[in-house]
Motif scaffolding. Sequence first.
Motif, short mmCIF file in Angstrom:
data_model
loop_
_atom_site.label_atom_id
_atom_site.label_comp_id
_atom_site.label_asym_id
_atom_site.label_seq_id
_atom_site.Cartn_x
_atom_site.Cartn_y
_atom_site.Cartn_z
N LYS A 379 0.84 -1.21 0.00
CA LYS A 379 0.00 0.00 0.00
C LYS A 379 0.87 1.25 0.00
CE LYS A 379 -3.69 2.28 2.63
NZ LYS A 379 -4.58 2.19 3.83
N ARG A 380 1.92 1.25 0.82
CA ARG A 380 2.80 2.42 0.87
C ARG A 380 3.52 2.63 -0.46
NH1 ARG A 380 5.86 2.12 6.81
NH2 ARG A 380 3.99 1.65 8.05
N VAL A 381 4.01 1.56 -1.05
CA VAL A 381 4.82 1.70 -2.26
C VAL A 381 3.97 2.18 -3.43
CG1 VAL A 381 6.24 0.48 -3.96
CG2 VAL A 381 6.57 0.06 -1.53
N VAL A 382 2.76 1.63 -3.59
CA VAL A 382 1.97 2.02 -4.77
C VAL A 382 1.46 3.44 -4.68
CG1 VAL A 382 1.29 -0.36 -5.27
CG2 VAL A 382 -0.20 1.05 -3.85
N THR A 383 1.25 3.96 -3.47
CA THR A 383 0.72 5.32 -3.34
C THR A 383 1.77 6.36 -2.98
OG1 THR A 383 0.15 4.90 -1.01
CG2 THR A 383 -1.58 4.51 -2.67
N ARG A 384 2.90 5.90 -2.35
CA ARG A 384 3.89 6.87 -1.86
C ARG A 384 5.32 6.41 -2.14
NH1 ARG A 384 2.86 6.16 4.08
NH2 ARG A 384 4.62 7.62 4.29
N LEU A 390 10.81 7.54 2.70
CA LEU A 390 9.77 6.56 2.98
C LEU A 390 10.37 5.30 3.61
CD1 LEU A 390 6.74 5.76 2.65
CD2 LEU A 390 7.40 4.67 0.49
N THR A 391 9.70 4.79 4.64
CA THR A 391 10.11 3.55 5.29
C THR A 391 9.04 2.48 5.10
OG1 THR A 391 9.13 4.18 7.42
CG2 THR A 391 11.45 4.78 7.03
N LEU A 392 9.47 1.23 5.21
CA LEU A 392 8.57 0.08 5.12
C LEU A 392 8.71 -0.76 6.38
CD1 LEU A 392 9.26 -1.02 1.42
CD2 LEU A 392 7.47 0.52 2.27
N SER A 400 14.29 1.85 5.71
CA SER A 400 14.29 2.74 4.56
C SER A 400 14.02 1.94 3.30
CB SER A 400 15.65 3.43 4.46
OG SER A 400 15.91 3.88 3.15
N LEU A 401 13.07 2.42 2.49
CA LEU A 401 12.78 1.74 1.22
C LEU A 401 14.04 1.69 0.35
CD1 LEU A 401 9.79 2.17 -1.19
CD2 LEU A 401 12.10 2.57 -2.03
N ALA A 402 14.76 2.79 0.28
CA ALA A 402 15.93 2.84 -0.60
C ALA A 402 17.00 1.84 -0.16
CB ALA A 402 16.50 4.25 -0.60
N GLN A 403 17.25 1.75 1.16
CA GLN A 403 18.29 0.84 1.63
C GLN A 403 17.85 -0.60 1.50
OE1 GLN A 403 21.56 1.51 2.53
NE2 GLN A 403 21.54 -0.71 2.20
N TRP A 404 16.60 -0.89 1.85
CA TRP A 404 16.10 -2.26 1.73
C TRP A 404 16.11 -2.68 0.26
CZ3 TRP A 404 10.75 -4.21 3.99
CH2 TRP A 404 10.75 -5.61 4.01
N GLY A 405 15.73 -1.75 -0.60
CA GLY A 405 15.76 -2.05 -2.03
C GLY A 405 17.16 -2.41 -2.50
N GLN A 406 18.16 -1.67 -2.05
CA GLN A 406 19.54 -1.99 -2.43
C GLN A 406 19.96 -3.35 -1.87
OE1 GLN A 406 21.18 -0.47 -4.61
NE2 GLN A 406 20.78 1.72 -4.60
N ASP A 407 19.50 -3.69 -0.67
CA ASP A 407 19.82 -5.01 -0.10
C ASP A 407 19.21 -6.13 -0.94
OD1 ASP A 407 21.18 -3.74 1.91
OD2 ASP A 407 19.61 -3.98 3.42
N LYS A 438 17.72 3.73 -10.15
CA LYS A 438 16.38 4.20 -9.81
C LYS A 438 16.20 4.33 -8.29
CE LYS A 438 14.22 1.93 -13.81
NZ LYS A 438 13.24 0.89 -14.19
N LEU A 439 16.86 3.46 -7.54
CA LEU A 439 16.79 3.57 -6.08
C LEU A 439 17.57 4.77 -5.59
CD1 LEU A 439 17.06 -0.21 -5.18
CD2 LEU A 439 15.15 1.27 -4.59
N ASP A 440 18.66 5.10 -6.29
CA ASP A 440 19.45 6.28 -5.94
C ASP A 440 18.73 7.57 -6.35
OD1 ASP A 440 21.50 4.73 -4.90
OD2 ASP A 440 22.58 4.64 -6.81
N ASP A 441 18.01 7.50 -7.47
CA ASP A 441 17.36 8.69 -8.01
C ASP A 441 15.94 8.33 -8.47
OD1 ASP A 441 16.55 11.02 -9.18
OD2 ASP A 441 18.11 11.07 -10.72
N PRO A 442 14.93 8.58 -7.63
CA PRO A 442 13.54 8.23 -7.98
C PRO A 442 13.05 8.87 -9.28
CG PRO A 442 13.72 8.77 -5.65
CD PRO A 442 15.03 9.14 -6.27
N ALA A 443 13.70 9.97 -9.72
CA ALA A 443 13.28 10.64 -10.95
C ALA A 443 13.46 9.75 -12.17
CB ALA A 443 14.05 11.94 -11.13
N LEU A 444 14.26 8.69 -12.04
CA LEU A 444 14.51 7.78 -13.16
C LEU A 444 13.43 6.71 -13.30
CD1 LEU A 444 18.36 7.27 -12.71
CD2 LEU A 444 17.19 8.81 -14.30
N THR A 445 12.53 6.58 -12.33
CA THR A 445 11.48 5.56 -12.42
C THR A 445 10.45 5.95 -13.47
OG1 THR A 445 10.17 6.65 -10.69
CG2 THR A 445 11.74 4.95 -9.97
#
Length: 521
Positions: A379-384, A390-392, A400-407, A438-445
């Motif tokens: 829910k958090r990811v699709v809307t925010r 942002l954290t999950l 952190s979404l960004a750190q977990w994503g990199q993991d 994309k995780l480093d720079d959300p503008a690339l998504t």
Amino acid sequence: MSAALQKQLDQLVRNGQAALLKGILHGIEKEGLRVDAQGHLSQAEHPRALGAALTHSYITTDYSEALLEYITPVFKRSGDALSFLADLHRFGYGPLGDELIWCTSMPCDIPDEESIPIARYGSSNVGQLKHVYRTGLKHRYGKMMQTIAGIHYNFSLPEALWPALQALQQNRDSLQDFRSEQYFRLIRNFRRYGWVLLYLFGASPALCSSFLKGRDHQLETLGEDTLYLPYATSLRMSDLGYSNKAQSSLGICFNHLQTYTASLHRAIHTPYERYDAIGLKVDGEYRQLNTSILQIENEYYSDIRPKRVAHSGEKPLHALHTRGVEYVEIRNTDINPLLPLGIDQQQADFMDAFLVTCLLAGDELIDDDECERISENLKRVVTRGREPGLTLQCNDSERSLAQWGQDILDMVSQTAAVLDKNEHGNTFSDAVAAQRLKLDDPALTPSAQILTLLQQQKISHSEFSLAQSLAHRETLLQTPLSEKRQAYFSELTGSSLNDQARIEAEDSLDFDHYLADYLAQ
């Protein structure tokens, strides 16, 4: 999770069995609304020149008569599936004439639900079954939700891999049971980590305002005709899209084949008061197949499904329960309007590495608490999803979404390196590296790029989608369909029409008895 993955990858490499991963099988299903040259939903019947939607192997319809669906055969190389999908588009554009295939997951401007035609499949019992099922969806959820389109990525591991994995794990079950359990292991990890796919590839941050006409929502306006959320990734996968309060009570979190099939079987045979109020057969016309929580198993909306090809007339749930899991269907993939096919080779390569990672990572079951965390994270990811900081939810803490994503991508990188050795290249590792950016720079998504285009060009979601749909048709038609492929598709068109006529002629039961027999399986 990472330790389990590394152990199994190391064992496969050490035993000289990593090459068994080379035979991964792929198939792609892509939906798309037919619209006229002005971007209005087509009211025309499924073109006869495309064959019979009931019996054509590769060209059919989904909920609406206007919701075209292209289905590729199964290929060992995802690139071959993408090439075949492109050829299906090239062939289809001929019979479509001035019509276009809408290039986004969220539908075109639809003034009212009555203008959405429900798909028809002829007079045969199986054709009536498909139509009545869709009529039931109309009564249960409304027509608008059924116009959402997506891409389904079908994925299976080579048969030669299973005995090797079974020996590595010293498992003594039957091979069929072992294979099914391993696919459910993949599914559980997909559920845990699948949010990263929505962040990386989500492409529906905005929609036409007509989609939510008369409904309460929390979206913001972007011009007169467009609604959006500033950090959304995939509104298609949010509560605005495929949500179902009746189904939420099922609590299916995909731990085992037996519990999964039992839960769906129970739902198909458990009456639901609100659906009972709709009525089953009114004035001689069926309104739905039954009044249970689910009419059939396909009504259960999920981002991933275990699948087994069913025999003619066999219920998919029966096939799955009897012969085990054959492949998985990934269903959370938005159509990317920035790409001619809505998906490209780099995304397919990443998907392969991600799914193999899910198979070989830890085999922990999902309990009720984790099931709730998974739902909250989605829910958090699709809307925010692109919201700064942002954290999950992860176990009892926030990450952190960004750190977990990199993991997660660290794990996928391990798998990609093994897959690259099989291909003597770097395509899988390159695909992972592209997602790290994309995780480093959300503008690339894709979701951010789409919103940027809407805002910079000051155009509506409909105007953007129509222009992209036209551009994609022109791009695809720049490469002509080969004479051999044209002849092949033309032959399939004729044979599918003949097959439908034969099925209709051979029916011996009336529909009431046919339906009763089908549901009794």
